[in-house]
Write a protein that holds these residues in place. Structure first.
Motif, PDB file in Angstrom:
ATOM      1  N   ALA A  32      -3.262   8.436   2.370  1.00  0.00           N
ATOM      2  CA  ALA A  32      -4.404   8.011   2.207  1.00  0.00           C
ATOM      3  C   ALA A  32      -5.349   9.158   2.887  1.00  0.00           C
ATOM      4  O   ALA A  32      -4.882   9.984   3.466  1.00  0.00           O
ATOM      5  CB  ALA A  32      -4.701   6.758   3.236  1.00  0.00           C
ATOM      6  N   ILE A  63      -6.214   6.060  -1.690  1.00  0.00           N
ATOM      7  CA  ILE A  63      -6.709   5.277  -0.712  1.00  0.00           C
ATOM      8  C   ILE A  63      -7.675   5.956   0.490  1.00  0.00           C
ATOM      9  O   ILE A  63      -7.345   7.079   0.861  1.00  0.00           O
ATOM     10  CB  ILE A  63      -5.394   4.613   0.014  1.00  0.00           C
ATOM     11  CG1 ILE A  63      -4.483   3.744  -0.844  1.00  0.00           C
ATOM     12  CG2 ILE A  63      -5.939   3.837   1.200  1.00  0.00           C
ATOM     13  CD1 ILE A  63      -3.170   3.721  -0.102  1.00  0.00           C
ATOM     14  N   LYS A 107       0.629   2.902  -3.199  1.00  0.00           N
ATOM     15  CA  LYS A 107      -0.591   3.180  -3.962  1.00  0.00           C
ATOM     16  C   LYS A 107      -1.129   4.746  -3.662  1.00  0.00           C
ATOM     17  O   LYS A 107      -0.668   5.168  -2.636  1.00  0.00           O
ATOM     18  CB  LYS A 107      -1.557   2.219  -3.305  1.00  0.00           C
ATOM     19  CG  LYS A 107      -1.353   0.679  -3.360  1.00  0.00           C
ATOM     20  CD  LYS A 107      -1.706   0.124  -4.767  1.00  0.00           C
ATOM     21  CE  LYS A 107      -1.290  -1.275  -4.851  1.00  0.00           C
ATOM     22  NZ  LYS A 107      -1.700  -1.693  -6.138  1.00  0.00           N
ATOM     23  N   VAL A 161      -8.784   0.704  -1.877  1.00  0.00           N
ATOM     24  CA  VAL A 161      -7.591   1.278  -2.710  1.00  0.00           C
ATOM     25  C   VAL A 161      -8.464   1.415  -4.090  1.00  0.00           C
ATOM     26  O   VAL A 161      -8.831   0.411  -4.755  1.00  0.00           O
ATOM     27  CB  VAL A 161      -6.694   0.367  -2.959  1.00  0.00           C
ATOM     28  CG1 VAL A 161      -5.642   1.097  -3.920  1.00  0.00           C
ATOM     29  CG2 VAL A 161      -5.873   0.055  -1.486  1.00  0.00           C
ATOM     30  N   LEU A 175       0.761  -1.219   0.106  1.00  0.00           N
ATOM     31  CA  LEU A 175      -0.084  -0.146   0.038  1.00  0.00           C
ATOM     32  C   LEU A 175       0.945   1.264  -0.176  1.00  0.00           C
ATOM     33  O   LEU A 175       0.263   2.270  -0.287  1.00  0.00           O
ATOM     34  CB  LEU A 175      -0.962  -0.108   1.197  1.00  0.00           C
ATOM     35  CG  LEU A 175      -2.127  -0.990   1.305  1.00  0.00           C
ATOM     36  CD1 LEU A 175      -2.756  -1.012   2.367  1.00  0.00           C
ATOM     37  CD2 LEU A 175      -2.768  -1.178   0.025  1.00  0.00           C
ATOM     38  N   GLU A 192      -8.666   2.605  -8.214  1.00  0.00           N
ATOM     39  CA  GLU A 192      -7.885   2.762  -9.234  1.00  0.00           C
ATOM     40  C   GLU A 192      -8.381   3.679 -10.171  1.00  0.00           C
ATOM     41  O   GLU A 192      -7.497   4.640 -10.639  1.00  0.00           O
ATOM     42  CB  GLU A 192      -8.101   1.378 -10.239  1.00  0.00           C
ATOM     43  CG  GLU A 192      -7.404   0.213  -9.772  1.00  0.00           C
ATOM     44  CD  GLU A 192      -7.694  -0.953 -10.576  1.00  0.00           C
ATOM     45  OE1 GLU A 192      -7.774  -0.900 -11.913  1.00  0.00           O
ATOM     46  OE2 GLU A 192      -7.699  -2.017  -9.914  1.00  0.00           O
TER      47      GLU A 192
END
Length: 181
Positions: free
Chosen positions: A57, A29, A26, A85, A23, A87
């Protein structure tokens, strides 16, 4: 989209989970915290620890009367994290202190967060001081086609004090919302 629900026990286990799931690399989030009523200072410490591990996040949450973990309703003493999460979804969140006019706060929230591409909203409000119906009526005055999910914060059925969470802030008498764009 990926979703994970875990019980937060300590910062080391949380860091291990974040690393194992990859994560840290990423974006987009959403981290929702559902906490037992553990007091504002204690909750703020946990929130800061959680946020420091995953600073990119968007973090929202509230105190609750329990939650769902592994398809089971769990007791009110467990701090749960729901990690989503995305896209192709951008997130935007804000919070507002509640005033006497909850309809106006709902309208202001919609004007502040709703964009032409907003598909849904998640909202948490102080469970003892917010009039959820008035907040939603105000929101719907401005954005009637945008679905809103969420709820009012709880405090383990004590009816004394509830909190909502936005990023590193633990707030009383407030509304927090996140837009999914």
């Amino acid at each position: 989209m990926q979703n994970f629900t875990i019980e937060y026990t300590d910062v080391i286990s949380w860091q291990n989970f974040v690393n194992t799931q990859g994560l840290t690399n990423k974006e987009n989030i959403l981290l929702q915290i559902f906490s037992p009523a553990i007091g504002a200072e204690h909750l703020a410490t946990k929130v800061k620890d959680i946020q420091q591990v995953l600073p990119q996040a968007i973090l929202i949450g509230c105190t609750s009367d329990g939650g769902i973990l592994d398809q089971n309703v769990v007791g009110d003493k467990r701090l749960l994290l729901l990690v989503s999460v995305f896209e192709n979804t951008q997130l935007s969140a804000q919070h507002w202190q509640l005033t006497d006019n909850h309809v106006r706060i709902g309208e202001h929230a919609a004007k502040s967060l709703v964009q032409p591409n907003t598909k849904a909203m998640i909202a948490f409000a102080d469970g003892l001081k917010a009039n959820g119906e008035d907040l939603l009526n105000g929101f719907n005055n401005i954005a009637p086609t945008v679905p809103v999910a969420g709820g009012l914060a709880g405090d383990d059925w004590q009816f004394e004090q509830t909190f909502v969470i936005h990023q590193d802030k633990v707030l009383e008498n407030a509304l927090v919302m996140v837009a999914l764009n």
